[in-house]
Design a protein around this motif. Sequence first.
Motif, mmCIF file in Angstrom:
data_model
loop_
_atom_site.group_PDB
_atom_site.id
_atom_site.type_symbol
_atom_site.label_atom_id
_atom_site.label_comp_id
_atom_site.label_asym_id
_atom_site.label_seq_id
_atom_site.Cartn_x
_atom_site.Cartn_y
_atom_site.Cartn_z
ATOM 1 N N LEU A 61 -63.488 80.386 -90.349
ATOM 2 C CA LEU A 61 -62.286 80.672 -91.151
ATOM 3 C C LEU A 61 -62.656 81.093 -92.576
ATOM 4 O O LEU A 61 -62.122 82.084 -93.103
ATOM 5 N N THR A 66 -52.121 74.227 -89.955
ATOM 6 C CA THR A 66 -52.642 74.480 -91.308
ATOM 7 C C THR A 66 -51.531 74.986 -92.228
ATOM 8 O O THR A 66 -50.679 75.773 -91.810
ATOM 9 N N HIS A 82 -60.279 70.729 -95.220
ATOM 10 C CA HIS A 82 -59.634 70.026 -94.109
ATOM 11 C C HIS A 82 -59.072 68.730 -94.694
ATOM 12 O O HIS A 82 -59.247 68.444 -95.897
ATOM 13 N N ALA A 101 -54.336 70.712 -87.432
ATOM 14 C CA ALA A 101 -53.832 71.396 -86.235
ATOM 15 C C ALA A 101 -52.730 72.382 -86.644
ATOM 16 O O ALA A 101 -52.588 73.444 -86.048
ATOM 17 N N GLY A 138 -53.441 79.169 -82.795
ATOM 18 C CA GLY A 138 -54.556 78.228 -82.659
ATOM 19 C C GLY A 138 -54.250 77.104 -81.690
ATOM 20 O O GLY A 138 -53.112 76.947 -81.241
ATOM 21 N N GLY A 152 -68.102 74.119 -86.892
ATOM 22 C CA GLY A 152 -68.321 75.554 -87.119
ATOM 23 C C GLY A 152 -67.029 76.361 -87.199
ATOM 24 O O GLY A 152 -67.019 77.468 -87.746
ATOM 25 N N ALA A 153 -65.917 75.793 -86.657
ATOM 26 C CA ALA A 153 -64.646 76.546 -86.657
ATOM 27 C C ALA A 153 -64.188 76.832 -88.089
ATOM 28 O O ALA A 153 -63.658 77.912 -88.383
ATOM 29 N N GLY A 154 -64.419 75.873 -88.985
ATOM 30 C CA GLY A 154 -64.008 76.057 -90.380
ATOM 31 C C GLY A 154 -64.880 77.092 -91.099
ATOM 32 O O GLY A 154 -64.394 77.834 -91.956
ATOM 33 N N ASP A 155 -66.178 77.143 -90.743
ATOM 34 C CA ASP A 155 -67.065 78.153 -91.353
ATOM 35 C C ASP A 155 -66.575 79.551 -90.997
ATOM 36 O O ASP A 155 -66.608 80.472 -91.821
ATOM 37 N N ALA A 189 -61.054 72.382 -82.296
ATOM 38 C CA ALA A 189 -61.501 71.171 -82.985
ATOM 39 C C ALA A 189 -62.998 70.972 -82.706
ATOM 40 O O ALA A 189 -63.406 70.063 -81.985
HETATM 41 N N1 LIG Z 1 -55.950 71.056 -82.594
HETATM 42 C C1 LIG Z 1 -56.084 72.179 -83.328
HETATM 43 N N2 LIG Z 1 -55.136 73.122 -83.289
HETATM 44 C C2 LIG Z 1 -55.261 74.260 -84.036
HETATM 45 N N3 LIG Z 1 -56.292 74.501 -84.884
HETATM 46 C C3 LIG Z 1 -57.259 73.594 -84.978
HETATM 47 C C4 LIG Z 1 -57.214 72.376 -84.217
HETATM 48 N N4 LIG Z 1 -58.309 71.655 -84.534
HETATM 49 C C5 LIG Z 1 -59.023 72.369 -85.446
HETATM 50 N N5 LIG Z 1 -58.386 73.538 -85.716
HETATM 51 C C6 LIG Z 1 -58.811 74.537 -86.719
HETATM 52 O O1 LIG Z 1 -60.233 74.663 -86.704
HETATM 53 C C7 LIG Z 1 -60.751 74.658 -88.036
HETATM 54 C C8 LIG Z 1 -61.691 73.445 -88.222
HETATM 55 O O2 LIG Z 1 -62.175 73.466 -89.531
HETATM 56 P P1 LIG Z 1 -63.177 72.370 -90.114
HETATM 57 O O3 LIG Z 1 -62.651 71.010 -89.817
HETATM 58 O O4 LIG Z 1 -63.461 72.729 -91.512
HETATM 59 O O5 LIG Z 1 -64.444 72.634 -89.197
HETATM 60 P P2 LIG Z 1 -66.012 72.698 -89.537
HETATM 61 O O6 LIG Z 1 -66.208 72.086 -90.887
HETATM 62 O O7 LIG Z 1 -66.657 71.903 -88.465
HETATM 63 O O8 LIG Z 1 -66.364 74.133 -89.488
HETATM 64 C C9 LIG Z 1 -59.551 74.648 -88.973
HETATM 65 O O9 LIG Z 1 -59.214 75.958 -89.335
HETATM 66 C C10 LIG Z 1 -58.438 74.039 -88.110
HETATM 67 O O10 LIG Z 1 -57.162 74.465 -88.495
#
Ligand SMILES: Nc1ncnc2c1ncn2[C@@H]1O[C@H](COP(=O)(O)OP(=O)(O)O)[C@@H](O)[C@H]1O
Length: 505
Positions: free
Chosen positions: A438, A410, A369, A408, A425, A433-436, A430
């Motif tokens: 992915l 990527t 990120h 937002a 997306g 856990g969303a990144g985990d 936001a």
């Molecule tokens: N406003 C947004 N619009 C689209 N995608 C989002 C938005 N905010 C977060 N994301 C997506 O969610 C994910 C967040 O990842 P990350 O910050 O690593 O989360 P974490 O470390 O908490 O799991 C990324 O893939 C990002 O692109």
Amino acid sequence: MRYLPTGAQMKQGDQKTITEMGMPSMVLMERAALSVVEMMESEQLDLKKVLVVCGSGNNGGDGFAVARLLHLKGYAVDVWFVGKESSMTEETRLQKQIAVHYGVPVKERVGEDCYTVIVDAIFGIGLSRQVSGTYYNVIENLNQMDAIKVAVDIPSGLSADTGDVLGIAFAADFTVTFAFQKIGMLFGMARKLVGKLVTASIGIEPSVYDGRGDVCYTYDRTDLKNLLPARDPDAHKGNYGKVLLIVGSPGMAGAAYFSAKAAYLTGAGLVQIYTAKENQSNLQQLLPEAIITTYERYEEEKLKELLEWADVVGIGSGLSMSETAQHLLSTTVRCAKKPCMIDADGLNILSKDRALFEKLTPDCILTPHMKEMAGLCGHSVKELKEERFRYFQEFLGSIPSVCVMKDARTLVGRDGRPVYVNTSGNQSMAKGGAGDVLGGMITGLLAQKIEPYEAGTLGVFLHGLAGDAAQKKKGSYSVLASDILDGIAEVLTAESTEMILREKC
Ligand SMILES: Nc1ncnc2c1ncn2[C@@H]1O[C@H](COP(=O)(O)OP(=O)(O)O)[C@@H](O)[C@H]1O
Ligand SMILES: NC(=O)C1=CN([C@@H]2O[C@H](COP(=O)(O)OP(=O)(O)OC[C@H]3O[C@@H](n4cnc5c(N)ncnc54)[C@H](O)[C@@H]3O)[C@@H](O)[C@H]2O)[C@@H](O)CC1
Ligand SMILES: [K+]
């Protein structure tokens, strides 16, 4: 697949269509103007009294043509020409003459008249510097007027390259953009100022950019059927890859769960989690489908055995920055010799260990990120946001691997390949856990023998679609990472049902 050109690239597309296809510039302009009028009618805008504000460039030419078309349909239209006679393009001069011949009133200033719709045709993709002086005052004035606002091609004052407001910008309710959404419309203030966007086809074909590595692109839902790996009716789990996830640390079982479940849901055949002993019973209950192997301290031989077993590796989510984590990453990067997704703490460790960073291979895919990216490339988050493409390309030039720069919007890239800009997306994602999720999805795609660059682009796109499905059910506030997991299943279920129907036809 859809191209997302910059302003300059769009101009090259216009020129190529004019010179190589022989399409006259005035025909493109007519089609552009027709598409604006068509949108205004199909949206049932109140066209009782329309003001079209024109500049001297070709955007102004579109405006004169819009005014003429509306006038000929019987609507009351005024043109306010705010440009300079001396800098008018040939086409715009001609469009102005035609409009005058048809009796369209062209004014040098507007008084107290009330308008129901204002059409902004002051600047398009040719905006090249800060808006100031009279133009600034005009746009400020228009923004204060009480009418529906329509922008021609792009709201005047917005950079087609970055989405930055160059001094001031027209705040549109609707924008009709020609041929392609311009890249800047996806970023910064643009998302607020464009309003409802219509992309109108005017005769400039996507083939104008074929073979060009410098034009960004994105995917749409209809692309999914061509991107997903096929599922063979004779398959067994070995066909879809053995995933090793080196994830989670004491107190971070969730990261392991989200990434492992996401890998399975995306289609991986077998998932093994290698994690801290403390997470064992939790993970066994949460995800009985996964093999759970644990460590209490760093054991090199055990790790090498697991790396040997795996077809692909995902490392870093919730791993911590402990000494054990550093050993795990170091050995994985140096010895894995297979596709490897590196996320979160894996990236934080990499940014502190430049010798290890130098060992990255073309098989690696990094998913930082913005903050992790700042650590990796040495620029602040602010700098990255201001010049994201520049620093992203610079970073890609310094590694042999694929990079997924999460935000937002990527970006996914590899040196020498075009940059993918994700448009799926939403803000509900936001959340922790969303990144985990992915990371797990990308590893699951790698396991199905998809190359790292394609696994990155498809993974990011699917992840966003899963977030969109989650938002439909839970709104913008209450989506959790587990809802994104459900979203993966929802999107892929719909897609595989369609696949089965297509096969039967
Ligand atoms: N406003 C947004 N619009 C689209 N995608 C989002 C938005 N905010 C977060 N994301 C997506 O969610 C994910 C967040 O990842 P990350 O910050 O690593 O989360 P974490 O470390 O908490 O799991 C990324 O893939 C990002 O692109
Ligand atoms: N044949 C074509 O080239 C087509 C062009 N089209 C339209 O043409 C537009 C692009 O036209 P142009 O390239 O002429 O550019 P614009 O119409 O966007 O404006 C450029 C003009 O504004 C001036 N300018 C730029 N920034 C300024 C600033 N901050 N303050 C004051 N003046 C400024 C430039 O010097 C130039 O004279 C597109 O956005 C689209 O609307 C469409 O009609 C499709 C076909
Ligand atoms: K405009």
